[in-house]
Design a protein around this motif. Sequence first.
Motif, mmCIF file in Angstrom:
data_model
loop_
_atom_site.group_PDB
_atom_site.id
_atom_site.type_symbol
_atom_site.label_atom_id
_atom_site.label_comp_id
_atom_site.label_asym_id
_atom_site.label_seq_id
_atom_site.Cartn_x
_atom_site.Cartn_y
_atom_site.Cartn_z
ATOM 1 N N VAL A 10 0.891 -1.319 0.078
ATOM 2 C CA VAL A 10 -0.025 0.076 0.121
ATOM 3 C C VAL A 10 0.809 1.210 -0.127
ATOM 4 C CG1 VAL A 10 -0.228 0.049 2.647
ATOM 5 C CG2 VAL A 10 -2.133 1.132 0.988
ATOM 6 N N PRO A 11 0.709 2.157 -0.630
ATOM 7 C CA PRO A 11 -0.256 2.313 -1.694
ATOM 8 C C PRO A 11 0.015 2.352 -3.167
ATOM 9 C CG PRO A 11 0.595 4.551 -1.255
ATOM 10 C CD PRO A 11 1.475 3.429 -0.408
ATOM 11 N N LEU A 12 1.330 1.547 -3.463
ATOM 12 C CA LEU A 12 1.611 1.276 -4.784
ATOM 13 C C LEU A 12 0.847 1.007 -5.775
ATOM 14 C CD1 LEU A 12 4.353 1.949 -6.461
ATOM 15 C CD2 LEU A 12 5.296 -0.174 -5.746
ATOM 16 N N ALA A 13 0.119 -0.036 -5.735
ATOM 17 C CA ALA A 13 -0.697 -0.814 -6.803
ATOM 18 C C ALA A 13 -1.646 0.345 -6.974
ATOM 19 C CB ALA A 13 -1.703 -1.842 -6.279
ATOM 20 N N SER A 14 -2.274 0.953 -6.171
ATOM 21 C CA SER A 14 -3.369 2.179 -6.575
ATOM 22 C C SER A 14 -2.703 3.463 -7.430
ATOM 23 C CB SER A 14 -4.346 2.677 -5.563
ATOM 24 O OG SER A 14 -4.777 1.672 -4.698
ATOM 25 N N ALA A 15 -1.569 3.576 -6.845
ATOM 26 C CA ALA A 15 -0.842 4.777 -7.447
ATOM 27 C C ALA A 15 -0.202 4.281 -8.966
ATOM 28 C CB ALA A 15 0.339 5.129 -6.438
ATOM 29 N N LEU A 16 0.251 3.013 -8.925
ATOM 30 C CA LEU A 16 0.585 2.749 -10.466
ATOM 31 C C LEU A 16 -0.664 2.646 -11.323
ATOM 32 C CD1 LEU A 16 3.230 0.129 -9.731
ATOM 33 C CD2 LEU A 16 3.535 2.238 -11.131
ATOM 34 N N VAL A 17 -1.932 2.333 -10.966
ATOM 35 C CA VAL A 17 -2.803 2.349 -11.735
ATOM 36 C C VAL A 17 -3.406 3.710 -12.161
ATOM 37 C CG1 VAL A 17 -5.637 1.687 -11.755
ATOM 38 C CG2 VAL A 17 -4.078 0.228 -11.111
ATOM 39 N N ASP A 18 -3.340 4.730 -11.078
ATOM 40 C CA ASP A 18 -3.584 6.148 -11.324
ATOM 41 C C ASP A 18 -2.553 6.774 -12.293
ATOM 42 O OD1 ASP A 18 -5.643 6.237 -9.595
ATOM 43 O OD2 ASP A 18 -4.539 6.992 -7.872
ATOM 44 N N CYS A 19 -1.354 6.351 -12.378
ATOM 45 C CA CYS A 19 -0.276 6.954 -13.076
ATOM 46 C C CYS A 19 -0.681 6.449 -14.610
ATOM 47 C CB CYS A 19 1.088 6.216 -12.529
ATOM 48 S SG CYS A 19 2.383 6.743 -13.784
ATOM 49 N N ALA A 20 -1.001 5.024 -14.669
ATOM 50 C CA ALA A 20 -1.301 4.578 -15.936
ATOM 51 C C ALA A 20 -2.613 5.377 -16.484
ATOM 52 C CB ALA A 20 -1.955 3.148 -15.941
ATOM 53 N N ARG A 21 -3.504 5.679 -15.535
ATOM 54 C CA ARG A 21 -4.878 6.453 -16.303
ATOM 55 C C ARG A 21 -4.272 7.793 -16.761
ATOM 56 N NH1 ARG A 21 -7.269 6.267 -11.997
ATOM 57 N NH2 ARG A 21 -8.461 4.151 -12.352
ATOM 58 N N HIS A 22 -3.359 8.495 -16.158
ATOM 59 C CA HIS A 22 -2.851 9.861 -16.391
ATOM 60 C C HIS A 22 -2.188 9.785 -17.930
ATOM 61 C CE1 HIS A 22 -0.840 13.662 -16.157
ATOM 62 N NE2 HIS A 22 0.147 13.134 -16.386
ATOM 63 N N VAL A 23 -1.169 8.600 -17.708
ATOM 64 C CA VAL A 23 -0.386 8.707 -19.160
ATOM 65 C C VAL A 23 -1.410 8.194 -20.305
ATOM 66 C CG1 VAL A 23 1.331 7.183 -20.245
ATOM 67 C CG2 VAL A 23 1.546 7.918 -17.925
ATOM 68 N N ILE A 24 -1.988 7.315 -20.301
ATOM 69 C CA ILE A 24 -2.876 6.730 -21.368
ATOM 70 C C ILE A 24 -4.251 7.382 -21.574
ATOM 71 C CG2 ILE A 24 -1.817 4.566 -21.481
ATOM 72 C CD1 ILE A 24 -4.534 3.438 -20.380
ATOM 73 N N GLY A 25 -4.541 8.407 -20.724
ATOM 74 C CA GLY A 25 -5.543 9.361 -20.893
ATOM 75 C C GLY A 25 -7.215 8.724 -20.722
ATOM 76 N N HIS A 26 -7.078 7.420 -20.141
ATOM 77 C CA HIS A 26 -8.484 6.757 -19.943
ATOM 78 C C HIS A 26 -8.249 5.671 -18.851
ATOM 79 C CE1 HIS A 26 -7.267 3.144 -22.395
ATOM 80 N NE2 HIS A 26 -7.107 3.994 -23.159
ATOM 81 N N ASP A 27 -9.526 5.144 -18.569
ATOM 82 C CA ASP A 27 -9.192 3.935 -17.424
ATOM 83 C C ASP A 27 -8.521 3.027 -18.009
ATOM 84 O OD1 ASP A 27 -9.661 2.108 -15.490
ATOM 85 O OD2 ASP A 27 -11.944 2.205 -15.400
ATOM 86 N N PRO A 28 -7.594 2.185 -17.523
ATOM 87 C CA PRO A 28 -6.616 1.371 -17.946
ATOM 88 C C PRO A 28 -7.223 -0.279 -17.762
ATOM 89 C CG PRO A 28 -5.743 1.984 -15.935
ATOM 90 C CD PRO A 28 -6.799 2.895 -16.319
ATOM 91 N N GLU A 29 -8.334 -0.214 -16.914
ATOM 92 C CA GLU A 29 -9.107 -1.555 -16.620
ATOM 93 C C GLU A 29 -8.126 -2.467 -16.051
ATOM 94 O OE1 GLU A 29 -11.521 -2.791 -19.696
ATOM 95 O OE2 GLU A 29 -12.068 -1.095 -20.555
ATOM 96 N N VAL A 30 -7.111 -2.087 -15.044
ATOM 97 C CA VAL A 30 -6.210 -2.534 -14.227
ATOM 98 C C VAL A 30 -7.044 -2.623 -12.789
ATOM 99 C CG1 VAL A 30 -3.811 -2.673 -13.368
ATOM 100 C CG2 VAL A 30 -4.451 -1.891 -15.731
ATOM 101 N N ILE A 31 -6.786 -4.039 -12.214
ATOM 102 C CA ILE A 31 -7.308 -4.184 -10.930
ATOM 103 C C ILE A 31 -6.179 -3.889 -9.910
ATOM 104 C CG2 ILE A 31 -8.222 -5.765 -9.205
ATOM 105 C CD1 ILE A 31 -9.284 -7.184 -11.993
ATOM 106 N N SER A 32 -6.253 -2.946 -9.001
ATOM 107 C CA SER A 32 -5.329 -2.648 -8.108
ATOM 108 C C SER A 32 -5.554 -3.570 -6.696
ATOM 109 C CB SER A 32 -5.124 -1.303 -7.805
ATOM 110 O OG SER A 32 -6.032 -0.965 -7.231
#
Length: 131
Positions: A10-32
């Motif tokens: 904690v909190p890396l899994a959620s943070a990486l999903v947030d990072c991916a969302r920022h980079v790709i510009g949409h929900d990455p559909e990744v489970i954290s």
Amino acid sequence: MIAIMIVAHVPLASALVDCARHVIGHDPEVISVDVFPDECAADSAPFLSKRIIAADQGHGVLVLTDLPGATPSNISVTASHLAQEAGVPCCVLGGVNASMLIRAINYRQSNLEDVATGALAGATQTLRRVD
């Protein structure tokens, strides 16, 4: 499509999903799955295996974890074995970073082995000194 799950301290899994969302510009559909300090593999693996089985869309699940040998990794490995016994193809990779995650997201239409190989390449090919 390959399902992707991040299991990390904690909190890396959620943070990486947030990072991916920022980079790709949409929900990455990744489970954290953020693992708290008091969790252990024996207690947490059965719950995680159910999440892996539920995440599968028929093509397998790629589980990315942070530190090989640490609790999130141990939980992931045990859970992936339980999921495989239930018939869900699963692969666990350690050392997750943003590049690995983005690569996995971008190539998740391939088969599980190709996505895992691509994710590892994404992780290692972007490691470099930048000054």
